[in-house]
Design a protein around this motif. Structure first.
Motif, PDB file in Angstrom:
ATOM      1  N   PRO A 257      34.056 -39.801 -40.141  1.00  0.00           N
ATOM      2  CA  PRO A 257      34.727 -39.999 -38.851  1.00  0.00           C
ATOM      3  C   PRO A 257      33.762 -40.636 -37.863  1.00  0.00           C
ATOM      4  O   PRO A 257      32.545 -40.463 -37.984  1.00  0.00           O
ATOM      5  CB  PRO A 257      35.117 -38.574 -38.421  1.00  0.00           C
ATOM      6  CG  PRO A 257      34.269 -37.667 -39.236  1.00  0.00           C
ATOM      7  CD  PRO A 257      33.885 -38.409 -40.480  1.00  0.00           C
ATOM      8  N   PRO A 258      34.285 -41.383 -36.913  1.00  0.00           N
ATOM      9  CA  PRO A 258      33.406 -42.017 -35.929  1.00  0.00           C
ATOM     10  C   PRO A 258      32.665 -40.970 -35.105  1.00  0.00           C
ATOM     11  O   PRO A 258      33.162 -39.865 -34.881  1.00  0.00           O
ATOM     12  CB  PRO A 258      34.362 -42.842 -35.053  1.00  0.00           C
ATOM     13  CG  PRO A 258      35.707 -42.282 -35.312  1.00  0.00           C
ATOM     14  CD  PRO A 258      35.683 -41.628 -36.664  1.00  0.00           C
ATOM     15  N   THR A 259      31.492 -41.330 -34.663  1.00  0.00           N
ATOM     16  CA  THR A 259      30.703 -40.452 -33.798  1.00  0.00           C
ATOM     17  C   THR A 259      31.340 -40.482 -32.415  1.00  0.00           C
ATOM     18  O   THR A 259      31.651 -41.533 -31.878  1.00  0.00           O
ATOM     19  CB  THR A 259      29.259 -40.978 -33.708  1.00  0.00           C
ATOM     20  OG1 THR A 259      28.744 -41.062 -35.032  1.00  0.00           O
ATOM     21  CG2 THR A 259      28.400 -40.043 -32.886  1.00  0.00           C
ATOM     22  N   VAL A 260      31.525 -39.290 -31.872  1.00  0.00           N
ATOM     23  CA  VAL A 260      32.120 -39.186 -30.538  1.00  0.00           C
ATOM     24  C   VAL A 260      31.006 -39.328 -29.507  1.00  0.00           C
ATOM     25  O   VAL A 260      29.995 -38.616 -29.554  1.00  0.00           O
ATOM     26  CB  VAL A 260      32.857 -37.853 -30.355  1.00  0.00           C
ATOM     27  CG1 VAL A 260      33.389 -37.724 -28.936  1.00  0.00           C
ATOM     28  CG2 VAL A 260      33.969 -37.724 -31.365  1.00  0.00           C
TER      29      VAL A 260
END
Length: 142
Positions: free
Chosen positions: A133-136
């Motif tokens: 998942p993309p880094t927040v």
């Protein structure tokens, strides 16, 4: 009116499986959207790109529903990954996945719309692609 179910089955048998590109020119209308343009050539561009990655790709029809000018096709596909697939280099891995394709035909029995939903995530997993998942990134004041 053309038998749209028969035309949809022919599209899959001829264009997708048998690579009879001449059939695309009979079955696909000039206004049908495809890869980078419209018409039979744009439809074939998508199939050529997919075939470059999976030359032995075969589709099997699971179910077909036809009503009026529309046809829905549930299919399964399998093939060996021997060419570049997007950012994924060849792996030699055999993949198997399913999807659904929705077609709309004009009065002459030519395809004017193609819309597909496939299990792309499953294909990528079978090819060993790690998906994170993309880094927040927190905004100001976080």
């Amino acid at each position: 009116m053309t038998d749209v179910e028969a035309a949809a089955r022919r599209f899959i048998a001829d264009v997708w499986n048998a690579r009879r590109e001449e059939s695309a020119y009979e079955l696909v209308a000039e206004e049908c959207p495809g890869l980078g343009g419209t018409g039979p050539e744009a439809t074939l561009a998508w199939h050529r790109e997919r075939r470059a990655a999976f030359p032995d790709l075969r589709y099997k029809i699971v179910d077909v529903v036809a009503a009026g000018e529309r046809v829905a096709v549930h299919w399964r596909a399998a093939g060996t990954h021997v060419g570049q697939f997007g950012p994924v280099p060849p792996t030699g891995q055999v993949v198997s996945y399913s999807g659904a394709t929705f077609l709309r035909f004009d009065r002459a029995g030519r395809i004017v719309e193609v819309w597909s939903c496939t299990e792309l995530f499953q294909v990528l997993q079978q090819l060993g692609v790690e998906m994170l998942p993309p880094t927040v990134v927190n905004g100001p004041g976080a």
